[in-house]
Structure formats: structure tokens, C-alpha cells
Design a protein around this motif. Structure first.
Motif, PDB file in Angstrom:
ATOM      1  N   ARG A  54       0.776  -1.334   0.005  1.00  0.00           N
ATOM      2  CA  ARG A  54      -0.047  -0.039  -0.002  1.00  0.00           C
ATOM      3  C   ARG A  54       0.915   1.336   0.095  1.00  0.00           C
ATOM      4  NH1 ARG A  54      -5.339   0.626   1.207  1.00  0.00           N
ATOM      5  NH2 ARG A  54      -5.251  -1.558   2.044  1.00  0.00           N
ATOM      6  N   ARG A  55       1.900   1.226   0.793  1.00  0.00           N
ATOM      7  CA  ARG A  55       2.829   2.534   0.644  1.00  0.00           C
ATOM      8  C   ARG A  55       3.417   2.705  -0.538  1.00  0.00           C
ATOM      9  NH1 ARG A  55       5.069   4.789   5.054  1.00  0.00           N
ATOM     10  NH2 ARG A  55       6.860   5.224   3.904  1.00  0.00           N
ATOM     11  N   MET A  58       0.929   4.265  -2.771  1.00  0.00           N
ATOM     12  CA  MET A  58       0.751   5.577  -2.573  1.00  0.00           C
ATOM     13  C   MET A  58       2.101   6.299  -3.007  1.00  0.00           C
ATOM     14  SD  MET A  58      -1.178   4.885   1.170  1.00  0.00           S
ATOM     15  CE  MET A  58      -1.062   6.711   1.650  1.00  0.00           C
ATOM     16  N   TYR A  60       5.040   6.452  -1.308  1.00  0.00           N
ATOM     17  CA  TYR A  60       5.924   6.464  -0.428  1.00  0.00           C
ATOM     18  C   TYR A  60       7.079   5.421  -0.597  1.00  0.00           C
ATOM     19  CZ  TYR A  60       2.415   9.582   1.836  1.00  0.00           C
ATOM     20  OH  TYR A  60       1.671  10.489   2.152  1.00  0.00           O
TER      21      TYR A  60
END
Length: 282
Positions: A54-55, A58, A60
Motif C-alpha cells: 500500500r505504501r 501511495m 511512499y
């Protein structure tokens, strides 16, 4: 963060293991007994993989703490954290060794007739490519005692022997090989020791310092319950500057990087590294 799973004084074993079971996604009506192929991932491992994915989605950085990962694995296996490389599995780690050693026509590799394809095929390739001699020693089943297994290798060594490669635990019948003694035998003859350790980490205590192999490859996605596609290769200090890399990326020739040269693999899925750390903690 998963709760600490420890049997309390007021808790019986049956209720404790029911609690442990809630940490897994295995359906209630299903029993899973093939951990030696691919272990079931507990929820903290699944969550770590999802969060890292997920990071990344996103935009990141994945946020994998490499120092903590290497340190935690080193603590579990009593090994120097700087010696760890993270291929996808034992097969890939063994191939890093088989492709990275300087072997020449006529050199000899000793192994056994009980090796898994993941620990055997790298030597078959090297033998075919470089005109090496690959000898598969027949293991007695069952073995009489550890000394007889060491003697099997001692009697087979010739002046041409350059490598001894053996499974720590055989996948065929579960023989626990006396790898520390075999490594000492190899080193006394100036022979390279390579251990296929696909199964022991997570299944039984492993003391890399006591075994002291030149190379030890494993698959934490088995008994350590890490994500699939998670492996490690441990490289003894004196080989970290000498072994040729199989996959070359930036810094492949920077010998000051030591074993970390082998972690420069281009873009890869770092979520499995977050999952490995979560598995070690679990």
C-alpha cells in the motif's frame, strides 16, 4: 503489532493453541500439513506485506528497515548480519554460489543422491558448462550414525575435490546431516562448503557460528512462515569479496560492499522483506 503469544500459568495448552490458530487465515475446517513446501503466513506477516504494498502504491518509500531485518535474522541464527543476501528462495541462493565460484575443467564437486533439485541443479549446470566432475554419493537409509556420514565424504575426497555441497536436512527422508563436522572436514582439505538449508530455520535451532559454512542457503517461506518468494543466502566473511555476482547491477564490483553486492538486484518486491521481518518477530 501482534500480541505476544506465550502460554500463561493460568492457561492450558489447548486454549493456548486455539489462540495461536486465530493468528492464521487457515479455514476452521482445514488442516494444513505441508509447511515444508510453503508455510502458512500468519496475519502479522500478511499485514506487513499489504502495508508495504500500500505504501508503494501511495508513492511512499516501502520503509523496509534493512538493518533491523539483518540483525534480527542474525540473532535468530547466531550469524554475522553483514553476511546475509536475500534472493527469492534456496534455489536462487544455491545458484548464486554455483555460478559465482571460479571452477575449472576437471574440478570435482561432492554431493549426495538425496539432494533436492534446488540444491542439486546448480551443480549439474556448472558441471555441464565447465566440464566438472559431479559425484553424488549414496547416503545410507537410515544412516547408522553421524560419524559414518562424515566418513562417506572423507573417503570420497580426491585431489580434484573443490566443493562439498550437502543438505542440512534431506527432503527425502529427513536425515539430519552432521553439517558442522562436514564443514570442518572440508575446510581441513581446503574445500569449499555449501549447505542447502532450506528446512532448518524455524524447524530447529540453527547456529551458523558453530556450523561456520562458506555458504548457507535457505527458504524462510517454509518453517519460518515468511511470504513466498523469500529466501536468504549467508556468505562467510572471506567469500564476500571473492564470489562473482550472478545478477549484476550498480555496485556489483564494489568489493567494499561485501555481501551487499548480491542484494543489488534492480527493482524487486520489498514487501516480502517486510513480511520476513514480521515472520521473524512472530
Amino acid at each position: 503489532m501482534a500480541r505476544r503469544l506465550a502460554l500463561s500459568d493460568s492457561q492450558d495448552e489447548e486454549s493456548f493453541w486455539r489462540m495461536v490458530r486465530t493468528e492464521f487465515l487457515i479455514p476452521e475446517d482445514r488442516l494444513f500439513m505441508n509447511v515444508g513446501t510453503l508455510g502458512p503466513q500468519p496475519m502479522p506477516v500478511v499485514d506487513a506485506v499489504i502495508e508495504t504494498t500500500r505504501r508503494t502504491a501511495m508513492t511512499y518509500p516501502p520503509g523496509v528497515d534493512w538493518d533491523t531485518l539483518e540483525g534480527t535474522l542474525g540473532e535468530l541464527l547466531h550469524a554475522d548480519p553483514a553476511g546475509f543476501v536475500f534472493p527469492r528462495n534456496t534455489t536462487e541462493g544455491m545458484s548464486f554460489v554455483g555460478n559465482g565460484l571460479e571452477l575449472h575443467a576437471g574440478d570435482e564437486i561432492l554431493t549426495t543422491d538425496q539432494e533436492h533439485i534446488g540444491g542439486r541443479c546448480c551443480w549439474e549446470l556448472a558441471a555441464a558448462r565447465h566440464n566438472l566432475r559431479l559425484r553424488k554419493l549414496p547416503l545410507p537409509v537410515p544412516a547408522r550414525d553421524p560419524a559414518s556420514l562424515v566418513k562417506l565424504f572423507a573417503d570420497a575426497i580426491t585431489p580434484a575435490t573443490r566443493v562439498i555441497s550437502v543438505a542440512h536436512v534431506t527432503f527425502t527422508n529427513g536425515t539430519l546431516m552432521p553439517v558442522a563436522d562436514i564443514v570442518r572436514l572440508a575446510r581441513s582439505h581446503g574445500i569449499i562448503s555449501v549447505i542447502d538449508g532450506a528446512h532448518p530455520p524455524g524447524l530447529m535451532p540453527v547456529d551458523m557460528g558453530a556450523i561456520d559454512p562458506d555458504f548457507y542457503a535457505s527458504s524462510p517461506h517454509k518453517w519460518l512462515l515468511a511470504p513466498q518468494g523469500t529466501g536468504f543466502l549467508y556468505i562467510r566473511e572471506d567469500w564476500r569479496r571473492k564470489l562473482w555476482v550472478t545478477l549484476a547491477s550498480g555496485g556489483w564490483d564494489d568489493l567494499d560492499l561485501g555481501a551487499q553486492r548480491f542484494n543489488h538486484l534492480g527493482t524487486f518486491d520489498e514487501s516480502r522483506m517486510a513480511g520476513l521481518l514480521a515472520a521473524l518477530r512472530f
